[in-house]
Enzyme design. Structure first.
Site, mmCIF file in Angstrom:
data_model
loop_
_atom_site.group_PDB
_atom_site.id
_atom_site.type_symbol
_atom_site.label_atom_id
_atom_site.label_comp_id
_atom_site.label_asym_id
_atom_site.label_seq_id
_atom_site.Cartn_x
_atom_site.Cartn_y
_atom_site.Cartn_z
ATOM 1 N N CYS A 163 61.426 149.155 79.032
ATOM 2 C CA CYS A 163 61.613 148.847 77.603
ATOM 3 C C CYS A 163 60.515 147.926 77.090
ATOM 4 O O CYS A 163 60.358 146.798 77.567
ATOM 5 C CB CYS A 163 62.993 148.224 77.383
ATOM 6 N N CYS B 65 61.761 144.645 75.732
ATOM 7 C CA CYS B 65 62.106 143.712 76.811
ATOM 8 C C CYS B 65 60.846 143.026 77.338
ATOM 9 O O CYS B 65 60.855 141.825 77.631
ATOM 10 C CB CYS B 65 62.814 144.443 77.946
ATOM 11 N N CYS C 64 54.750 149.759 49.303
ATOM 12 C CA CYS C 64 54.596 149.738 50.763
ATOM 13 C C CYS C 64 53.298 150.415 51.207
ATOM 14 O O CYS C 64 53.085 151.601 50.937
ATOM 15 C CB CYS C 64 55.821 150.417 51.399
ATOM 16 N N CYS D 133 53.852 153.419 53.458
ATOM 17 C CA CYS D 133 54.299 154.591 52.688
ATOM 18 C C CYS D 133 53.102 155.276 52.027
ATOM 19 O O CYS D 133 53.020 156.511 51.990
ATOM 20 C CB CYS D 133 55.315 154.179 51.628
#
Length: 632
Positions: free
Chosen positions: A193, A196, A537, A540
């Site tokens: 992960c 993690c 954004c 975007c």
């Protein structure tokens, strides 16, 4: 000729030319893969800024290639994260310089080509080089200490990092460990992960800092210790949980070193304040919120359950406890009883002033649920800080006005509240609240009430829609009674914040607004890919040409898939969709519109097409010959 060989040859020729101009020596590494430039003579200019080597196109190879290990930061001067890192990076450089270890930095806004060569896509990016080879991106904590330890480890083959301060828990020691600790934080992680891995240095740093406070941190390899992960309902990584003598509580703090340390130190404090005199209660009781107090003859099992409940509701309500008999008599408290005391502002003939819990066998979770329920007045003040705790349930009726419980404004506030109380009393299947109109100005805008011109406004909320009361000149109990009755009978029309429905759809991307969302998306016979975006954004804007190209290609190859977009800042988003950032993209299959699939891949045309091909009801005709999923 092999492409890699061409690259090596180019680099070698460049280095030869570079060396002649700079009067330096060229050698070849043992593997013959990359030229190594040595020497500091000639026209090579090496500048230090706070002990950090300033690297440019002209000196980059000269500095980086000979080093056994060097860390290079690619930064932008305007980047806030880079500015925060700068003093830590400089402190690390100063300490490492004593050991003959250097770190450098590149202004990526000036050395754009150099940044592109090393695939820099964000700032700051820190890359470790060994003998000129980029080895890995640094993902550790952005502190001087973490950088120093990282570079010492990579510069000295005999370097041994200090032992981890984080306990490793397995099925063999998990239960025994968490039950033996008054307080312990446990991380469930997965080795693969990336989140993690990013958390690891922060977690390690927090563990070291908290050792002095005797607060241990531990970790569990979730996939390896699946039985433990399943027992505690771990559904994603990393998952952090607080345990108190084996009892599990949610971790609700930040996930950086400083945040974890501050949160766990606060968790170590008792969540309930002991009071011994009546004066203490008068000085400490909250005058605008319910106060919870437990009276115990001693620290018995019920006291421990009460403290557990207080931990469960920590920060949401004021908690107190006492062992003093005189105080208990003054407050009319019974032994081994938990009492919720309403503040005076909520006294009325329609509601109780106190609530008592005397079930001696109740668990802390049961007690917490009871306290949470009893702490909500018949008509209480809903605020930004308590709305998630007290006012999440629906249906909900909110009355907006100048709510102010400062002493000089109490009468005005109570005048309106007293008009609401009889309606709330007769409709206890609904939750009623009052809210300050200025605090909730954005919510009032979303209801179309910002220009109502009235001093009192009302709205009702169910699980899906919101229903504002048409502005009334004179707010009264009768007006509210009729509004609530119409709401319960389904006679009200929901309010949707929406742009106008487009008169024409000229673009290959369908423009969706709140008013036509059902027609374009939910009731459409097609599969639908919809992007929720914000006009301001940057991500975007970057996606826009790719998204248009995708729509054009899908119109030809698979017209049974509609490509759509909606401005999430100008339209209400249906509650079925969770939008926490922009752009957010969902795919809805034609026959499973109630199960939207969140897109989490990169924003390339190829990836978007592969996602549609994987999830669509009708595959692209040119690739799958129009065979439907149900026919395969």
């Amino acid at each position: 000729m092999e492409p890699l060989l061409i690259v090596r040859l180019f680099v070698y020729c460049f280095a030869i030319h570079f060396a002649k101009a700079a009067d330096v020596t060229i050698t070849v590494d043992p593997d013959g893969e990359i030229p190594v430039v040595e020497g500091f003579g000639g026209n090579i200019d090496i500048v230090e800024d706070d002990d950090v080597l300033v690297l440019t196109r002209d000196n980059f190879l000269h500095v980086v290639n000979p080093k056994d290990a060097i860390l290079v930061e690619f930064y932008a001067p305007w980047c806030g994260h880079c500015q925060q890192l700068a003093p830590e990076y400089a402190a690390a450089a100063k300490e490492l310089k004593v050991d003959g270890i250097h770190i450098g930095k590149v202004d990526a806004t000036k050395e754009t080509e150099l940044a592109k060569e090393h695939l820099v896509s964000g700032y700051p990016t820190l890359k470790l080089f060994k003998k000129g080879h980029p080895v890995e991106d640094y993902s550790g904590a952005r502190t001087a200490q973490a950088i120093v330890e990282y570079m010492r480890m990579h510069s000295d083959p005999n370097y041994t990092p200090p032992p981890s301060a984080v306990l490793v828990l397995t099925a063999a020691n998990f239960t025994k460990t968490v039950k033996s600790k008054d307080l312990i934080l446990v991380e469930f992680y997965a080795p693969w992960c990336r989140h993690c891995k990013a958390l690891e240095p922060e977690y390690e740093g927090a563990a070291k800092s908290l050792q002095a406070h005797n607060i241990p941190l531990a970790k569990v390899d979730g996939p390896e210790e699946k039985s433990i992960a399943d027992e505690y309902g771990v559904q994603g990584y990393p998952a952090l949980m607080v345990f108190r003598n084996g009892r599990r509580f949610d971790f609700k703090g930040p996930r950086d070193q400083a945040g974890i340390v501050a949160y766990m130190k606060e968790q170590a404090q008792l969540p309930s304040k002991e009071v011994k005199t009546y004066l203490e209660t008068q000085n400490n009781f909250d005058r605008t919120d319910a106060n919870v107090i437990g009276y115990f003859l001693e620290k018995n099992d019920m006291f421990e359950e009460y403290i557990g409940a207080a931990n469960e509701l920590r920060g949401k309500l004021p908690f107190f406890h006492t062992f003093d008999k005189v105080l208990a008599e003054k407050l009319k408290l019974k032994a081994n009883t938990i009492t919720v005391i309403m503040p005076e502002i909520y006294y009325s003939k329609y509601e109780d002033k106190i609530f008592k819990y005397s079930k001696t066998a109740g668990t802390y979770k049961e007690i917490a649920v009871w306290i949470a329920k009893k702490s909500i007045p018949l008509v209480g003040q809903r605020t930004k800080s308590n709305m998630a705790f007290k006012y999440e349930s629906r249906p909900l009726v909110v009355v907006y006005y100048d709510v102010n419980y400062s002493h000089q404004y109490v009468k005005d506030t109570q005048y309106i509240r007293n008009k609401i109380l009889p309606v709330a009393d007769k409709n206890r299947d609904l939750l009623f609240a009052i809210s300050n109109e200025e605090e909730f100005d954005e919510e009032m805008k979303s209801l179309g009430l910002e220009d109502s011109g009235e001093s009192v406004n009302v709205a009702a909320f169910d699980k899906v829609f919101k229903y504002p009361l048409d502005p009334e000149d004179d707010f009264s109990t009768d007006v509210l009674t009729k509004f609530v009755a119409d709401f319960k009978k389904g006679k009200l029309k929901p309010f949707l914040k929406s742009q106008p429905i487009p008169k024409r759809q000229d673009s290959p991307v369908r423009v969706v607004v709140a008013k036509n969302f059902d027609d374009e998306v939910m009731n459409s016979p097609k599969d639908v890919l919809i992007e929720f975006y914000a006009p301001w954004c940057g991500h975007c804007k970057n996606l826009e040409p790719v998204y248009k190209k995708l729509a054009k290609q899908m119109a030809k190859s698979n017209p049974d898939v509609s490509i759509a977009k909606m401005d999430a800042t100008a339209n209400d988003i249906p509650p079925l969709f969770k939008v926490e950032g922009f752009p957010t993209i969902y795919f809805l299959r034609a026959k499973e519109k109630d199960n939207p699939i969140l897109y989490s891949g990169d924003r390339s045309l190829k990836s978007l097409k592969e996602f549609i091909a994987l999830e669509s009801t009708i595959f692209e005709s040119e690739d799958k010959e129009g065979i439907g999923r149900d026919e395969l």
